[in-house]
Design a protein around this motif. Sequence first.
Motif, PDB file in Angstrom:
ATOM      1  N   UNK A 117      10.892  -2.418  20.563  1.00  0.00           N
ATOM      2  CA  UNK A 117       9.935  -2.434  21.672  1.00  0.00           C
ATOM      3  C   UNK A 117      10.405  -3.381  22.767  1.00  0.00           C
ATOM      4  N   UNK A 118      11.109  -4.429  22.390  1.00  0.00           N
ATOM      5  CA  UNK A 118      11.625  -5.401  23.350  1.00  0.00           C
ATOM      6  C   UNK A 118      12.942  -4.935  23.974  1.00  0.00           C
ATOM      7  N   UNK A 119      13.866  -4.465  23.143  1.00  0.00           N
ATOM      8  CA  UNK A 119      15.186  -4.034  23.603  1.00  0.00           C
ATOM      9  C   UNK A 119      15.598  -2.805  22.814  1.00  0.00           C
ATOM     10  N   UNK A 120      15.377  -1.640  23.359  1.00  0.00           N
ATOM     11  CA  UNK A 120      15.658  -0.369  22.699  1.00  0.00           C
ATOM     12  C   UNK A 120      17.142  -0.039  22.804  1.00  0.00           C
ATOM     13  N   UNK A 121      17.903  -0.460  21.816  1.00  0.00           N
ATOM     14  CA  UNK A 121      19.343  -0.236  21.835  1.00  0.00           C
ATOM     15  C   UNK A 121      20.070  -1.566  21.845  1.00  0.00           C
ATOM     16  N   UNK A 122      21.296  -1.533  22.337  1.00  0.00           N
ATOM     17  CA  UNK A 122      22.108  -2.739  22.355  1.00  0.00           C
ATOM     18  C   UNK A 122      23.022  -2.793  21.152  1.00  0.00           C
ATOM     19  N   UNK A 123      23.367  -3.995  20.733  1.00  0.00           N
ATOM     20  CA  UNK A 123      24.296  -4.171  19.624  1.00  0.00           C
ATOM     21  C   UNK A 123      23.925  -5.401  18.812  1.00  0.00           C
ATOM     22  N   UNK A 124      24.337  -5.386  17.538  1.00  0.00           N
ATOM     23  CA  UNK A 124      24.161  -6.528  16.648  1.00  0.00           C
ATOM     24  C   UNK A 124      25.491  -6.833  15.977  1.00  0.00           C
ATOM     25  N   UNK A 127      28.284  -8.197   9.113  1.00  0.00           N
ATOM     26  CA  UNK A 127      29.368  -7.881   8.189  1.00  0.00           C
ATOM     27  C   UNK A 127      30.724  -7.886   8.899  1.00  0.00           C
ATOM     28  N   UNK A 128      30.926  -8.897   9.758  1.00  0.00           N
ATOM     29  CA  UNK A 128      32.169  -9.068  10.519  1.00  0.00           C
ATOM     30  C   UNK A 128      32.488  -7.893  11.440  1.00  0.00           C
ATOM     31  N   UNK A 129      31.465  -7.286  12.000  1.00  0.00           N
ATOM     32  CA  UNK A 129      31.661  -6.142  12.886  1.00  0.00           C
ATOM     33  C   UNK A 129      30.557  -6.105  13.939  1.00  0.00           C
ATOM     34  N   UNK A 130      30.812  -5.400  15.030  1.00  0.00           N
ATOM     35  CA  UNK A 130      29.801  -5.160  16.061  1.00  0.00           C
ATOM     36  C   UNK A 130      29.260  -3.758  15.862  1.00  0.00           C
ATOM     37  N   UNK A 131      27.941  -3.662  15.848  1.00  0.00           N
ATOM     38  CA  UNK A 131      27.263  -2.390  15.585  1.00  0.00           C
ATOM     39  C   UNK A 131      26.424  -2.004  16.792  1.00  0.00           C
ATOM     40  N   UNK A 132      26.610  -0.797  17.287  1.00  0.00           N
ATOM     41  CA  UNK A 132      25.807  -0.276  18.387  1.00  0.00           C
ATOM     42  C   UNK A 132      24.536   0.334  17.818  1.00  0.00           C
ATOM     43  N   UNK A 133      23.409  -0.227  18.209  1.00  0.00           N
ATOM     44  CA  UNK A 133      22.116   0.267  17.732  1.00  0.00           C
ATOM     45  C   UNK A 133      21.770   1.586  18.398  1.00  0.00           C
ATOM     46  N   UNK A 134      21.352   2.549  17.595  1.00  0.00           N
ATOM     47  CA  UNK A 134      20.865   3.804  18.144  1.00  0.00           C
ATOM     48  C   UNK A 134      19.468   3.557  18.711  1.00  0.00           C
ATOM     49  N   UNK A 135      19.213   4.012  19.907  1.00  0.00           N
ATOM     50  CA  UNK A 135      17.885   3.787  20.489  1.00  0.00           C
ATOM     51  C   UNK A 135      16.836   4.719  19.890  1.00  0.00           C
ATOM     52  N   UNK A 136      15.612   4.428  20.190  1.00  0.00           N
ATOM     53  CA  UNK A 136      14.484   5.315  19.901  1.00  0.00           C
ATOM     54  C   UNK A 136      14.381   6.268  21.091  1.00  0.00           C
ATOM     55  N   UNK A 190      20.499   3.522  11.760  1.00  0.00           N
ATOM     56  CA  UNK A 190      20.037   2.743  12.916  1.00  0.00           C
ATOM     57  C   UNK A 190      21.178   2.236  13.794  1.00  0.00           C
ATOM     58  N   UNK A 191      22.424   2.266  13.291  1.00  0.00           N
ATOM     59  CA  UNK A 191      23.544   1.744  14.081  1.00  0.00           C
ATOM     60  C   UNK A 191      24.863   2.282  13.550  1.00  0.00           C
ATOM     61  N   UNK A 192      25.878   2.251  14.410  1.00  0.00           N
ATOM     62  CA  UNK A 192      27.226   2.680  14.036  1.00  0.00           C
ATOM     63  C   UNK A 192      28.232   1.688  14.600  1.00  0.00           C
ATOM     64  N   UNK A 193      29.388   1.612  13.940  1.00  0.00           N
ATOM     65  CA  UNK A 193      30.426   0.683  14.392  1.00  0.00           C
ATOM     66  C   UNK A 193      31.623   1.395  15.016  1.00  0.00           C
ATOM     67  N   UNK A 194      31.562   2.713  15.161  1.00  0.00           N
ATOM     68  CA  UNK A 194      32.641   3.463  15.783  1.00  0.00           C
ATOM     69  C   UNK A 194      33.730   3.911  14.820  1.00  0.00           C
ATOM     70  N   UNK A 195      33.606   3.562  13.543  1.00  0.00           N
ATOM     71  CA  UNK A 195      34.611   3.971  12.560  1.00  0.00           C
ATOM     72  C   UNK A 195      34.072   4.985  11.561  1.00  0.00           C
TER      73      UNK A 195
END
Length: 130
Positions: A30-37, A40-49, A85-90
Amino acid sequence: MPWPVSEGYIEDCERALGFKFPQSYRAEMMNQNGGAVLCDNDTWNLHPIWDKSDRKRLKRTSNDVTRETNAMANWTGWPSNGVCIAANGTGDALIFSASSSSRDKAVYRWSHETGQTKKVANDFSDLQRA
């Protein structure tokens, strides 16, 4: 770039998936729909609602949680109860386990190579924004 999403769209997503998101995830989306987290030593792109409130948001949310979860269901080894909820591109994904409804707030990493899941956070709020 993440932006807010109304709770109504989150509820629509929950109905489509048959899964109630943990409160920490709902609040963050609700605050930030998407973005990244970072996890586990990786950057994950959050899938938005999915947000159909205007053309710009509709376009920016086309890779939404429901669509990505349904697409991942065709991958070998994908857990039948996984909510993507998220993917790392691999090919790997961060998921919630829908088998336990919203009682399990944990976030899991699913490996596309092994089909295995491992817990990476006890709650979505434990993940750091990238």
